[in-house]
Every structure is written in C-alpha cells, then in structure tokens.
Design an enzyme around this catalytic site. Structure first.
Site, PDB file in Angstrom:
ATOM      1  N   GLU A  35       0.819  -1.173  -0.125  1.00 41.31           N
ATOM      2  CA  GLU A  35       0.150  -0.124   0.106  1.00 41.31           C
ATOM      3  C   GLU A  35       0.815   1.222   0.115  1.00 41.31           C
ATOM      4  O   GLU A  35       1.943   1.353   0.774  1.00 41.31           O
ATOM      5  CB  GLU A  35      -0.870  -0.097   1.093  1.00 41.31           C
ATOM      6  CG  GLU A  35      -1.639   1.193   1.517  1.00 41.31           C
ATOM      7  CD  GLU A  35      -2.601   1.685   0.267  1.00 41.31           C
ATOM      8  OE1 GLU A  35      -2.410   2.735  -0.347  1.00 41.31           O
ATOM      9  OE2 GLU A  35      -3.556   0.848  -0.087  1.00 41.31           O
ATOM     10  N   GLY A 175     -24.037  14.259 -10.179  1.00 37.20           N
ATOM     11  CA  GLY A 175     -25.442  13.911  -9.871  1.00 37.20           C
ATOM     12  C   GLY A 175     -25.450  12.630  -9.446  1.00 37.20           C
ATOM     13  O   GLY A 175     -26.858  11.924  -9.067  1.00 37.20           O
ATOM     14  N   HIS A 438     -45.474  -2.196  14.618  1.00 32.75           N
ATOM     15  CA  HIS A 438     -46.018  -0.840  14.623  1.00 32.75           C
ATOM     16  C   HIS A 438     -45.735   0.113  15.763  1.00 32.75           C
ATOM     17  O   HIS A 438     -45.737  -0.427  17.043  1.00 32.75           O
ATOM     18  CB  HIS A 438     -47.698  -1.048  14.627  1.00 32.75           C
ATOM     19  CG  HIS A 438     -48.604   0.150  14.595  1.00 32.75           C
ATOM     20  ND1 HIS A 438     -48.436   1.085  13.421  1.00 32.75           N
ATOM     21  CD2 HIS A 438     -49.115   0.705  15.400  1.00 32.75           C
ATOM     22  CE1 HIS A 438     -49.291   2.247  13.700  1.00 32.75           C
ATOM     23  NE2 HIS A 438     -49.705   2.067  14.947  1.00 32.75           N
TER      24      HIS A 438
END
Length: 455
Positions: A35, A175, A438
C-alpha cells in the site's frame, strides 16, 4: 518446483485487498500486501466511513430544530467544522491502525510503497523485487476530473474531507452518489449548495420514482439543483473566490467558494504495468475479469472498483473472500452480483435492492407496482415538511418481489433487512403474511396493498 517468495501478493490495502489477505493467510497462504498511502483504502480513509460521520453531523441542525416540537428548548447551539474534522481524523487513524496491527498479529507481510508488475510473477516495490505465485489487484478507483479550463481550482471528495473551513457557497458538479451525499452534508452544516447535473435527473440508474422523490426532498431542504447543466470553466476572482461558467443559471456564471467535482471515478491502474504483462483492460483502465475475478492472465486477479463492476465496499469484500477461497480453499468460488443492496447517504437517505421498475419491465414484461408516500410520525410534531417514499416491484407472473426501494429516514437500515427477502425470492403474498412492527416506517413494506401495473 519453483519456489516463490509469496503465494499471494496483494496490491492495495482497501476493503477487498484486506479481506483477501486475511482469509488467504488463514487458509495457509504466504501473503504480502503493498500500500502506498494509508491502510484502509477509499472506504475507511476517504469514502464511506468519513462520509457517514459527516452525514451524521449534518443531521444535527434539523434535529435541534425539530426538538422544539417535542418540548425541548435548546439555546446557544453552535457548530465547529475544525472540531468535526479533528474528531473524524481521530477515528480514521484508529481504524487504519487497527488494520495495520491486525496484519502484524496474524502474520501478513505489510509493505509500504508503490508496487508495479515486472512480469506475471515478479513485483517491484521501489528497488525491492519479490517473486509471487499469484497477484491480486485491489487498487480501487480515483475521482475523475473533466478537462476544462481552471480545473486546477476544483476539489474532489478526497480534498473535501480535509477543508480547513466550512465553505459558505459550494458548487457540486455531478449527480450521483457522491454529489447528492455531499450536497446533503454541506447544506445540513449551513453552506449554500448548488448541484450541477448533466442529466435530466439525479441518481442515474436508480428507480425513477426514487430519483424524483429525492430531488423534491433535497430542494425542500434548500439545495439548488440545476439539471441538464454543464460547467465549462472555473476561474479565480480577485477576491479569491471562484466563478464557474455554468449552463442553466441566470447570467451563465455562478460565484462560489468551493467547486467540488463529483462526476465519477476512474480505475486506479495507471503505472501498475498491467497491460505490459498481458492483462486486458477496458476503455477506462478497468481490469477485465471473469466471474471468479480472474484476469486475462491466469494467475492475476482483481477485485473491487478497479474492475468497473459494482463499486461498493461490501462487494469488494465479498470478491476478496472469493479469490482467497478459489486460491487456497480448494474450490473455485464465483461472486453473485445479483440483487446487491445499496444505499445513498443523502438527506434524506436512499436504500434500494433488486430491479428498478424500468429494468423489471424490460426483463420480465408485466410488473405489478406497490408504492406509498407519507409523512413520518416524527414530523407530525416537528412540523417539518418531509415525506418518505417506499416501493415494491413485483413480477406479475410469479408474484416474486424483484425490487424494493425507499427514500426516507433509516432507509439503508430497513432495506438491508428487506434485501434478505428479495435475495431469497419471497413473493408478495409472503410479504403480506408478515406481521408489521407498529408504529414504524418499515411496516409499510408488509402492508402495501394498492397495486398499479407498470407501463
């Protein structure tokens, strides 16, 4: 028999490379990973994680306002961009260090530096050369910039995470995911935000109802969205601010403090030496691979954004694991790219899985559509003008739910659960037979009853 220094050499310590390294080592492979920046890759260092942290921060402005509707009076609240960035940097440093320590703990060799292929079995890192049986390219992507005059004045998402101060006026060019997410971040934190999108609507490739709903919600929050628009020039003004030449705005120019380009990403393959050793690349430099992530050179594999397939961290992670199993697990393991859920951490956020309505019609013919738009319970007291949108796409012939889409608070969390049902091939009747929780927004997915037929 040829003896290599390593059984697997991974170039790129992002999500895909890290997962491949760990599993390969666990399965008995001698593994090294190279890396040239910081351990963690785009997601950890300059992508998903810091982006979501900034998105959390941007939510607090509305939360503080909404609290009044619940009896709270909060005076004197203030925001500090430097404090946010410092907190973000501490967390990113902690995560990156954790990966580095993990490599040392399990015995994966970590090499700092830029790697380049010398041949199909030799990798150079500076002056050092190592021989390898297999190579995995996991170098990700890099933000693209258009070739327009003054582009040197623009930033990308990379630099947005390190701005010294919160800009007062921001022009975002693009976008897609990154553009809509940073529009929500900057707008939520108090910047004046304009988004210039070349297309007829934001989020190309998403369900049209999702695109339209998010567009409307963003505008209600104060984001200026300019569609069918293009930026052709950026200039530095004498007062150090910027001026962008842009179609779709009065006068054709826009003054701003920052121009951020969020117009796509390019596979990070330049100077790796791939083409020179025979690896086939596509027109944008992406590594062409088969369903086992194998390139045109049999011992060279590639995963993640560098392959130009699905540019999502969990996909790269899954691909990295598959390569490890193929090489060291005794069975060639393909990656299933169907019904991959995804999210856009815009404000409000988007969650989606499966086919859009348009794609379902093209693939299946007749499709049943179930959708709902409603004001969330929370905002009956806050008074905020917000609407949540939810949609199911159902194959009319089999009644299988082939797509689920949501725009609204907790959409990514909710869709992650719904994705299991879509991937498992559940039918609309099985959704209907499930009792809802709910009061929640999520219960709408199992109570949708009014059907429309897709055109």
């Amino acid at each position: 028999m040829t003896r290599f220094d390593y059984d697997l050499f991974v170039i790129g310590a992002g999500s895909g490379g890290i997962r491949a390294s760990r599993i390969s080592h666990h399965l008995g492979g001698r593994v090294a990973i190279a890396e040239n920046y910081r351990i963690g890759g785009t997601c950890v260092i300059r992508g998903c994680i810091p982006k979501k942290l900034l998105s959390y921060a941007a939510h607090y402005a509305e939360d503080l306002q909404d609290a009044r509707g619940f009896g709270w009076s909060i005076e004197g609240a203030s925001f500090s961009w430097p404090a946010l960035i410092a907190s973000k940097n501490r967390e990113i440093a902690r995560l990156s260090a954790g990966y580095t320590e993990g490599f040392a703990r399990v015995g994966v060799t970590m090499i700092e530096g830029t790697a380049k292929l010398v041949d199909a079995h030799t990798v150079a890192i500076g002056e050092r050369r190592v021989t390898v049986q297999n190579i995995l390219i996991a170098t990700g992507g890099w933000p693209s910039k258009p070739a327009i005059p003054g582009i040197e004045h623009a930033i990308t998402s990379n630099e947005a995470f390190e701005l010294p101060a919160l800009p007062k006026r921001v022009l975002i060019v693009g976008g897609g995911h990154v553009a809509t997410e940073f529009a929500g971040i900057f707008n939520g934190l108090g910047s004046e935000v304009t988004v210039s999108c070349r297309g007829e609507q934001i989020l190309r490739g998403f369900d049209d109802d999702v695109r339209n709903h998010l567009h409307d919600e963003m505008r209600k929050k104060g984001v200026r969205l300019v569609l069918n628009s293009a930026v052709s020039r950026i200039a530095r003004r004498p007062d150090v601010t910027l001026e962008a030449s842009i179609t779709g705005v009065p006068g054709g120019t826009l003054a701003c403090d920052v121009v951020m380009i969020a117009a796509g990403r390019t596979p990070n393959t330049a100077r790796l030496g791939l083409a020179e050793v025979g690896v086939k690349l596509d027109d944008t430099g992406g590594v062409v691979v088969d369903r086992f992530c194998r390139s045109s050179v049999a011992n060279i594999f590639a995963v993640g954004d560098v392959t130009n397939r699905i540019a999502l961290t969990p996909v790269a992670t899954r691909e990295g694991a598959a390569v490890a199993l193929t090489l060291f697990g005794g069975v060639e393991t393909p990656v299933d790219h169907d019904d991959v859920p995804s999210a856009v951490f815009s404000q409000p956020p988007v969650g989606t899985v499966g086919l859009t309505e348009a794609k379902a019609v093209a693939k299946l013919g007749k499709v049943d559509i179930y959708k709902a738009s409603f004001r969330p319970l929370r905002h009956t007291l806050s008074g905020r003008d917000v609407r949540t949108f939810m949609k199911l796409v159902v194959d009319a012939a089999t009644q299988r739910v082939v797509g689920a889409h949501m725009v609204g608070t907790d959409a990514p969390e909710i869709i992650q659960g719904i994705a299991i049902a879509v991937k498992a091939g559940l039918t609309k009747a099985q959704f209907d037979a499930t009792v809802g929780i709910h009061p929640t927004a999520a219960e709408e997915f199992v109570t949708l009853r009014e059907k429309t037929v897709a055109k």
